[in-house]
Motif scaffolding. Structure first.
Motif, PDB file in Angstrom:
ATOM      1  N   THR A 531       0.854  -1.190   0.000  1.00 18.48           N
ATOM      2  CA  THR A 531       0.000   0.000   0.000  1.00 18.48           C
ATOM      3  C   THR A 531       0.892   1.243   0.000  1.00 18.48           C
ATOM      4  OG1 THR A 531      -0.137  -0.242   2.403  1.00 18.48           O
ATOM      5  CG2 THR A 531      -1.965  -1.107   1.102  1.00 18.48           C
ATOM      6  N   ASP A 533       1.379   3.702   1.922  1.00 19.23           N
ATOM      7  CA  ASP A 533       2.094   4.054   3.143  1.00 19.23           C
ATOM      8  C   ASP A 533       3.281   3.125   3.418  1.00 19.23           C
ATOM      9  OD1 ASP A 533       0.092   2.061   3.530  1.00 19.23           O
ATOM     10  OD2 ASP A 533       0.350   2.232   5.683  1.00 19.23           O
ATOM     11  N   ARG A 534       3.423   2.070   2.629  1.00 20.11           N
ATOM     12  CA  ARG A 534       4.535   1.127   2.802  1.00 20.11           C
ATOM     13  C   ARG A 534       5.592   1.317   1.709  1.00 20.11           C
ATOM     14  NH1 ARG A 534       3.631  -3.378   5.964  1.00 20.11           N
ATOM     15  NH2 ARG A 534       1.663  -3.340   7.102  1.00 20.11           N
ATOM     16  N   ARG A 558       5.582  -1.084  12.543  1.00 20.30           N
ATOM     17  CA  ARG A 558       4.214  -1.623  12.620  1.00 20.30           C
ATOM     18  C   ARG A 558       4.172  -2.909  13.442  1.00 20.30           C
ATOM     19  NH1 ARG A 558       4.912   1.066   8.016  1.00 20.30           N
ATOM     20  NH2 ARG A 558       3.161   2.213   7.063  1.00 20.30           N
ATOM     21  N   GLU A 670       2.033   6.784  -3.681  1.00 26.51           N
ATOM     22  CA  GLU A 670       0.686   6.584  -4.231  1.00 26.51           C
ATOM     23  C   GLU A 670       0.755   6.226  -5.707  1.00 26.51           C
ATOM     24  OE1 GLU A 670       1.550   9.059  -2.312  1.00 26.51           O
ATOM     25  OE2 GLU A 670       0.211   8.986  -0.563  1.00 26.51           O
ATOM     26  N   HIS A 673       1.906   2.569  -5.976  1.00 29.31           N
ATOM     27  CA  HIS A 673       0.813   1.664  -5.574  1.00 29.31           C
ATOM     28  C   HIS A 673      -0.238   1.573  -6.671  1.00 29.31           C
ATOM     29  CE1 HIS A 673      -3.129   0.803  -3.630  1.00 29.31           C
ATOM     30  NE2 HIS A 673      -2.422  -0.197  -3.147  1.00 29.31           N
TER      31      HIS A 673
END
Length: 687
Positions: A531, A533-534, A558, A670, A673
């Protein structure tokens, strides 16, 4: 309703709303397992008009239409014998009843216990005999007396352990033990004595529980008058010595020797599992290389055939285990091998790729199984387009027509018509191929010589047509469609949803209502792991070791791994070299499963300046491992299955030059992804 389901419902009766993570942690099972339990509980509640249970925003919610007392009364009267068992389940229960009894058990007794007819039990006994035979147990029958179990006590105990160690069979405990057996055998004392020595035994949690379970079985069976008669010898191991110190006078030494033997065998299996876990990703990379080679040689694109990849990987891992392959496939293997000389030749040509990675020569049977897997993949390809009508538009030359027809028919099984440029194409076709430049956007141009690239283009076109046909033929019941619309509308109306969380919420809501019997643990796709954020861009790292620390921090913060995992990953590369470089400029660091893996997860970084993963050699154009790496993608996995499709798709994406160019052009996490999601969904559509 199993014991876990009963406990979940009881918890919801007390609180009405419970976080899903709380339930998974309490029962130490996966979220998918709990979702299956909730689906079953929902059926139970609906059948009795009690209400419903559902998941929303990662919380399990109970919505009752009756008093809690009514539900408590119903679940507390549940008994193992009131459950409607299948034939195989009844057969297992019959066997457990025989194990618990000394002497004969009559057909009437079995019938009364299971609330089933005599004729039903007679049929179940046949299955029971087969089940017993698999576990070295024998069933004897005698007219007017019934059935009796004759077996070695150690085989009975091993069988009982196999039942007790399975979560789904906990409901059968009452058939194996008396109601107050824990007090009778002093379970608390047994457990305390064992766990007081845990620091001296050097056993994993799994093996420690195995010892405890065998201690319980041994103590109980001895009390019931079923002692071991075989004499067992145990090596003077630390485990045996400590067990003797702790349980002398409580459990016979012979029983302890037997337990040590079972734990020793299990320990060897765990060590082998560790080896398999350590090697599994490397083997998957090897399989992708092998598939790529035979695809080129056979002129058929297998590289996106996930079923082939998954099955072939499993086969190679079994070779690594040195498992027996006899009788696994119900095909006349010799006939298939003999009639597919071309496959045999290609597999033999690239067999060294496999043999070098498993460290030994393949046996004849293992080699034949490889041919079977390739043959099955080819047949799957042919069947996929078997209902399609395909036309080929080409020049009017008989030799060219014959050549095109023979090559297409040998690799595809669609219905084929060939037209010359002077002909008019008649009728409706699913696909039109042309060997000439034609100004028609729906035609697919190929060369008259049918190259490898042409096969891939045709296969991709066929895949897409088949997928579109499946969607076109898809039909829903009107009531179901309306319910789906209402569920999706409710999720869309929630203001807190982002685009990604909305999709996940809809998916969660839909799967809540799937029949639990049909639910299987699904493979996540790459974009679901990676995603936005990763994914971090322009990350500074002075060398490959620091790059692993930087990408690992994504998982570390995380709490999906511990810091030890990064040390193991780094140590593996220092020991085995830069094997994690799987494509030009792309590294995929990973390590074997361990306690340092808390979740199956991934993270990706793009470095501000590329680094070398090879400490000894650099910039060898013939070896990608020596070239600078710009992307580092880390994987943590808690099983061998969940990440398979994500890795498979990653390998295929990295083979696409256009994808790599687009990847370099991305400006944000983004963007990356979104690119991966778009490309991956196209790949899935073609399958």
């Amino acid at each position: 309703m199993n014991q876990r389901s009963k406990e979940i419902l009881t918890m919801l009766l007390e609180k009405s709303k419970v976080p899903l993570t709380d339930i998974t942690e309490i029962h130490e099972v996966s979220e998918r397992t709990i979702r299956n339990d909730i689906a079953s509980l929902n059926d139970y509640l609906a059948n009795l008009d009690f209400g419903s249970m559902y998941i929303k925003r990662k919380h399990v919610i109970l919505d009752l239409q009756v008093s809690k007392l009514a539900v408590y009364e119903d679940i507390n009267k549940f008994d193992v014998y009131e459950y409607k068992f299948s034939s195989s389940e009844r057969s297992l229960i019959c066997l457990l009843i025989l194990i618990a009894h000394r002497g004969y058990v009559t057909l009437n007794q079995l019938s009364e216990k299971l609330l089933a007819s005599r004729s039903t039990i007679v049929n179940d006994v046949k299955i029971m005999r087969e089940l017993a035979k698999k576990h070295h147990l024998k069933i004897f029958s005698k007219a007017n007396k019934g059935y009796q179990l004759i077996a070695k006590e150690e085989d009975i105990r091993i069988f009982l352990y196999s039942i007790l160690s399975q979560e789904n069979f906990k409901v059968l405990n009452s058939l194996i033990f008396d109601e107050h057996y824990e007090e009778e055998i002093g379970f608390g004392e047994l457990r305390n004595r064992l766990f007081a020595k845990r620091h001296l035994l050097h056993l994993s949690e799994k093996l420690l529980e195995r010892v405890l379970q065998y201690l319980v079985i041994s103590t109980y069976r001895n009390q019931k008058g079923f002692p071991l008669h075989t004499v067992f010898r145990a090596e003077e191991s630390a485990l045996f010595k400590e067990l003797v110190k702790s349980f002398t006078g409580i459990i016979p030494q012979n029983d302890l020797a037997f337990i040590c033997q079972q734990v020793s065998e299990s320990n060897q299996a765990e060590l082998l599992d560790e080896l398999i876990n350590k090697e599994s990703i490397r083997i998957q990379v090897t399989v992708m290389k092998f598939i790529e080679k035979i695809s080129t040689e056979l002129h058929i694109d297998f590289k996106e055939d996930y079923i082939f990849y998954e099955n072939f990987s499993a086969h190679i891992l079994r070779m690594l285990r040195k498992e027996d392959f006899q009788g696994d496939i119900s095909l006349n293997m010799e006939d298939i091998v003999r009639s597919n000389q071309k496959i045999q030749k290609v597999v033999r040509q690239y067999l060294p790729i496999i043999e070098e990675n498993i460290g030994r020569k393949a046996t004849q049977t293992e080699f034949h199984y490889m041919i079977i897997h390739v043959y099955a993949a080819m047949e799957r390809k042919k069947r996929m387009g078997s209902n399609l009508r395909v036309a080929v538009l080409t020049e009017k030359k008989s030799t060219e027509v014959f050549f095109i027809e023979s090559k297409l028919v040998s690799n595809f099984s669609f219905n084929l018509d060939i037209y010359s440029t002077d002909d008019t194409i008649r009728g409706e076709y699913d696909l039109i191929l042309t060997t000439l430049p034609v100004q028609h956007e729906s035609y697919v141009q190929i060369s008259p010589f049918i190259t490898d690239e042409d096969y891939i283009v045709i296969a991709n076109a066929v895949n897409q047509i088949v997928a579109e046909k499946e969607y076109h033929d898809f039909r829903l019941d009107r009531d179901i469609a309306l319910k789906l619309y209402q569920m999706i509308s409710q999720e869309i109306d929630e203001e807190s949803h982002s685009r990604q969380t909305l999709k996940e919420a809809i998916k969660d809501r839909m799967f809540t209502y799937v029949d639990s019997k049909q639910v299987v643990e699904e493979d996540k796709l790459l974009y679901e792991f990676l995603t936005a954020d990763r994914i971090l861009l322009d990350v500074e790292a002075t060398d490959w070791r620091e790059s692993i620390q930087k990408v690992g921090h994504i998982l570390l913060e995380r709490q999906e791994i511990t810091a030890e995992y990064l040390d193991v990953v780094t140590g593996n590369i220092e020991e085995m070299g830069p094997y994690v470089v799987i494509s030009n400029g792309f590294a995929f660091p990973h390590a074997q499963l361990g306690n340092y893996n808390k979740q199956t997860a991934m993270g990706l970084i793009r470095l501000a300046e590329p680094v070398y993963f090879d400490d000894e050699e650099q910039d060898n154009p013939h070896n990608i491992e020596t070239l600078p790496v710009k992307y580092v993608c880390i994987l943590s996995t808690t099983d061998r299955k969940k990440h398979l499709k994500a890795i498979f798709n990653l390998f295929n994406l990295l083979k696409d030059t256009k994808f790599k160019i687009a990847l370099d052009a991305c400006q944000t996490g983004e963007d990356i992804h979104r690119l991966i999601e778009e490309q991956e969904k196209r790949m899935e559509l073609r399958r």
